[in-house]
Design a protein around this motif. Structure first.
Motif, PDB file in Angstrom:
ATOM      1  N   HIS A 125      -0.774   1.480  -8.297  1.00  0.00           N
ATOM      2  CA  HIS A 125      -1.307   0.084  -8.553  1.00  0.00           C
ATOM      3  C   HIS A 125      -0.047  -0.625  -9.502  1.00  0.00           C
ATOM      4  CE1 HIS A 125      -1.570   1.040 -13.083  1.00  0.00           C
ATOM      5  NE2 HIS A 125      -2.229   2.086 -12.549  1.00  0.00           N
TER       6      HIS A 125
ATOM      7  N   TYR B 221      -5.351  -7.514  -2.077  1.00  0.00           N
ATOM      8  CA  TYR B 221      -6.427  -8.103  -2.529  1.00  0.00           C
ATOM      9  C   TYR B 221      -6.917  -9.487  -1.636  1.00  0.00           C
ATOM     10  CZ  TYR B 221     -10.660  -9.649  -5.342  1.00  0.00           C
ATOM     11  OH  TYR B 221     -11.914  -9.875  -5.690  1.00  0.00           O
TER      12      TYR B 221
ATOM     13  N   HIS C  42      -6.763  -2.448  -8.542  1.00  0.00           N
ATOM     14  CA  HIS C  42      -5.624  -3.274  -7.631  1.00  0.00           C
ATOM     15  C   HIS C  42      -5.906  -2.965  -6.164  1.00  0.00           C
ATOM     16  CE1 HIS C  42      -2.363  -4.532 -10.842  1.00  0.00           C
ATOM     17  NE2 HIS C  42      -3.520  -5.545 -10.639  1.00  0.00           N
TER      18      HIS C  42
ATOM     19  N   TRP D 182      -0.517 -10.363  -4.880  1.00  0.00           N
ATOM     20  CA  TRP D 182      -1.458  -9.159  -4.800  1.00  0.00           C
ATOM     21  C   TRP D 182      -2.159  -9.197  -3.158  1.00  0.00           C
ATOM     22  CZ3 TRP D 182      -6.626  -9.253  -8.374  1.00  0.00           C
ATOM     23  CH2 TRP D 182      -6.974  -8.103  -8.324  1.00  0.00           C
TER      24      TRP D 182
ATOM     25  N   MET E  98      -0.569 -14.098  -8.955  1.00  0.00           N
ATOM     26  CA  MET E  98      -0.896 -12.887  -8.126  1.00  0.00           C
ATOM     27  C   MET E  98      -1.713 -13.286  -6.902  1.00  0.00           C
ATOM     28  SD  MET E  98      -0.654  -9.714  -9.670  1.00  0.00           S
ATOM     29  CE  MET E  98      -2.184  -8.466  -9.333  1.00  0.00           C
TER      30      MET E  98
ATOM     31  N   GLN F 287      -8.708  -8.617 -13.509  1.00  0.00           N
ATOM     32  CA  GLN F 287      -7.776  -9.003 -14.360  1.00  0.00           C
ATOM     33  C   GLN F 287      -7.778  -8.996 -15.811  1.00  0.00           C
ATOM     34  OE1 GLN F 287      -4.526  -9.920 -13.355  1.00  0.00           O
ATOM     35  NE2 GLN F 287      -3.629 -11.198 -14.967  1.00  0.00           N
TER      36      GLN F 287
END
Length: 296
Positions: free
Chosen positions: A57, A279, A65, A276, A190, A205
């Protein structure tokens, strides 16, 4: 090392309808603990088939993550996702340098894989996100022939200027004020599209920030990774979100830096996704990762 119960205990976190939103996925995992400094390093594993896929991560993060990537691969791979030393549920490392941390990760990984059906000495694929990308390069270099491939995901450590973003301070906030600060930080760093920011991302988070005790930013902003990559004789690939806040406007420099080391490497850009990427665009990311990985 001692192995925990096969029915894993979900890690604590912000409640959502009485349980953290990741409780069900955590409960499906096998948890292990390996030595880390004066304490232990926490590992979660799903699936048992194929070559192990190790996911590292990002900074100020945890295994969470990868919450949207794990289900995509657990049916075909043994997916191994630790909390990196000093982050999540893992103890702080005895020294802050990446080589020391990578050695702790590799030693623990060998124990975890050794207790799997693949057995001791099984080769593994490794992918790292952000700070975890830089660290994955060190792990792969130390692992030698035991590593099958390395995939960098929005990786730091390449010596490329990272955009400066002012983040909200969350440690002295609570309730709605803290929730708003976490949302603001996710959108600034992110996640690119506000429509993709959901309650689960905010909860992750918040839990991650509460448990971060190691500052990985000097490594992410440094230039130590290229030296590690030059040592590798395995496939290397890169996956970045098109709107990655860290390198917005400089994604071509990222690709050029990596291709200067490995001209033939696959480099995938996931449209409209931010830092990110795993995700924000889980399906597109999983397809890209599956394309660049060595066959299991």
């Amino acid at each position: 090392m001692t192995q925990e119960a096969q029915i894993a205990r979900p890690l604590p976190g912000p409640a959502m309808d009485g349980a953290p939103p990741w409780a069900a996925l955590a409960a499906q995992s096998r948890q292990f603990r390996t030595p880390c400094g004066a304490g232990e390093m926490v590992w979660h594993c799903w699936g048992e088939g194929g070559a192990p896929l190790v996911l590292l991560h990002g900074g100020a993060g945890s295994w969470l993550h990868w919450i949207r990537t794990i289900p995509a691969f657990a049916g075909e791979r043994m997916v191994v996702v630790p909390d990196i030393p000093g982050l999540g549920g893992s103890a702080v490392p005895p020294e802050p340098d990446p080589a020391t941390i990578a050695a702790i990760v590799l030693s623990g990984l060998e124990e975890v894989i050794g207790k799997s059906p693949q057995g001791e000495g099984a080769r593994f694929d490794i992918a790292g996100f952000s700070y975890g990308g830089a660290l994955a390069g060190f792990v792969a270099a130390q692992a030698g022939s035991r590593a099958r491939s390395l995939t960098l995901v929005g990786s730091g450590g390449l010596g490329i200027a990272i955009n400066s973003v002012a983040l909200e301070r969350v440690r002295d906030k609570s309730g709605a004020e803290r929730d708003a600060a976490n949302r603001a930080n996710l959108l600034r760093w992110m996640i690119a599209d506000p429509a993709h920011l959901d309650a689960q991302a905010v909860a992750i988070q918040d839990w991650n920030s509460r448990h971060a005790r190691y500052d990985s930013r000097p490594i992410g902003r440094g230039a130590l990774l290229p030296e590690q990559l030059r040592q590798l004789d395995i496939p290397i690939a890169g996956i970045w979100g098109e709107q990655d806040h860290a390198v917005r406007g400089s994604l071509h420099h990222v690709e050029a830096t990596l291709r200067a080391i490995r001209p033939e490497m696959p480099f995938r850009i996931v449209p409209a996704a931010g830092h990110w990427v795993a995700y924000e665009a889980p399906d597109a990311f999983a397809r890209a990762l599956r394309e660049v990985l060595a066959p299991p």
